[in-house]
Design a protein around this motif. Structure first.
Motif, PDB file in Angstrom:
ATOM      1  N   PRO A   6      -0.971  -1.477  10.311  1.00 31.71           N
ATOM      2  CA  PRO A   6       0.045  -2.354   9.737  1.00 31.71           C
ATOM      3  C   PRO A   6      -0.480  -3.219   8.593  1.00 31.71           C
ATOM      4  O   PRO A   6       0.220  -3.472   7.620  1.00 31.71           O
ATOM      5  N   GLY A   7      -1.719  -3.687   8.690  1.00 31.12           N
ATOM      6  CA  GLY A   7      -2.294  -4.504   7.620  1.00 31.12           C
ATOM      7  C   GLY A   7      -2.407  -3.736   6.322  1.00 31.12           C
ATOM      8  O   GLY A   7      -2.108  -4.255   5.249  1.00 31.12           O
ATOM      9  N   LEU A  13       2.290  -2.026   0.364  1.00 33.09           N
ATOM     10  CA  LEU A  13       3.642  -2.371  -0.079  1.00 33.09           C
ATOM     11  C   LEU A  13       3.641  -3.594  -0.991  1.00 33.09           C
ATOM     12  O   LEU A  13       4.418  -3.668  -1.942  1.00 33.09           O
ATOM     13  N   ASP A  14       2.773  -4.553  -0.680  1.00 28.91           N
ATOM     14  CA  ASP A  14       2.676  -5.774  -1.496  1.00 28.91           C
ATOM     15  C   ASP A  14       1.806  -5.581  -2.731  1.00 28.91           C
ATOM     16  O   ASP A  14       1.655  -6.509  -3.528  1.00 28.91           O
ATOM     17  N   GLU A  15       1.215  -4.375  -2.868  1.00 21.97           N
ATOM     18  CA  GLU A  15       0.302  -4.077  -3.968  1.00 21.97           C
ATOM     19  C   GLU A  15      -0.834  -5.098  -4.029  1.00 21.97           C
ATOM     20  O   GLU A  15      -1.212  -5.579  -5.090  1.00 21.97           O
ATOM     21  N   ASP A  16      -1.378  -5.419  -2.863  1.00 20.05           N
ATOM     22  CA  ASP A  16      -2.491  -6.350  -2.729  1.00 20.05           C
ATOM     23  C   ASP A  16      -3.788  -5.625  -3.082  1.00 20.05           C
ATOM     24  O   ASP A  16      -4.398  -4.961  -2.241  1.00 20.05           O
ATOM     25  N   THR A  17      -4.222  -5.731  -4.324  1.00 20.48           N
ATOM     26  CA  THR A  17      -5.398  -5.007  -4.794  1.00 20.48           C
ATOM     27  C   THR A  17      -6.707  -5.576  -4.264  1.00 20.48           C
ATOM     28  O   THR A  17      -7.755  -4.964  -4.422  1.00 20.48           O
ATOM     29  N   LEU A  21      -9.148  -2.182   2.269  1.00 22.24           N
ATOM     30  CA  LEU A  21      -8.663  -0.827   2.509  1.00 22.24           C
ATOM     31  C   LEU A  21      -7.869  -0.299   1.315  1.00 22.24           C
ATOM     32  O   LEU A  21      -7.925   0.892   1.009  1.00 22.24           O
ATOM     33  N   VAL A  22      -7.154  -1.178   0.640  1.00 23.28           N
ATOM     34  CA  VAL A  22      -6.429  -0.773  -0.572  1.00 23.28           C
ATOM     35  C   VAL A  22      -7.431  -0.379  -1.653  1.00 23.28           C
ATOM     36  O   VAL A  22      -7.241   0.599  -2.373  1.00 23.28           O
TER      37      VAL A  22
END
Length: 116
Positions: A6-7, A13-17, A21-22
């Motif tokens: 989920p994280g 989805l939030d495009e948290d660069t 993991l992103v």
């Protein structure tokens, strides 16, 4: 793509660069788009941090699993075979890294398998 995490899903989805993991997923996508020379060129950098290498393998596995599902829906046999090969290579690399095999050698083998 998040593999049930989920994280990671929220970060994607939030495009948290900044989410680690992103960043691994972005690096994996970049590697998949590069040629063999450029893939091998980053092995030295990635291999210095075993945790980064493990996350990269996990990201490659997630990407390949998602792409395999899409190829299966389309019935694209060539792409199915390609993504299965990448899943196998990423899984083998994760297994080797967890067995404390040399990180640089493991990643070099992985990059070679991505190109075959």
């Amino acid at each position: 793509m998040s593999g049930g995490l989920p994280g990671l899903m929220k970060a994607l989805l939030d495009e948290d660069t900044e989410h680690p993991l992103v960043q691994s997923v972005s690096r994996a996508k970049s590697l998949l788009q590069n040629d063999l020379f450029n893939r091998l060129a980053v092995v030295d950098q990635i291999s210095k941090q075993r945790a980064d290498a493990v996350q990269l393998c996990g990201a490659l596995h997630r990407i390949a699993r998602t792409a395999l599902d899409q190829a299966a829906v389309k019935g694209d046999v060539r792409r199915i075979s390609q993504w299965q090969r990448i899943i196998k290579a990423a899984t083998e690399a994760q297994t080797l890294l967890s067995a404390n095999v040399n990180t640089k050698l493991t990643l070099t083998q992985l990059m070679l398998h991505l190109s075959s």
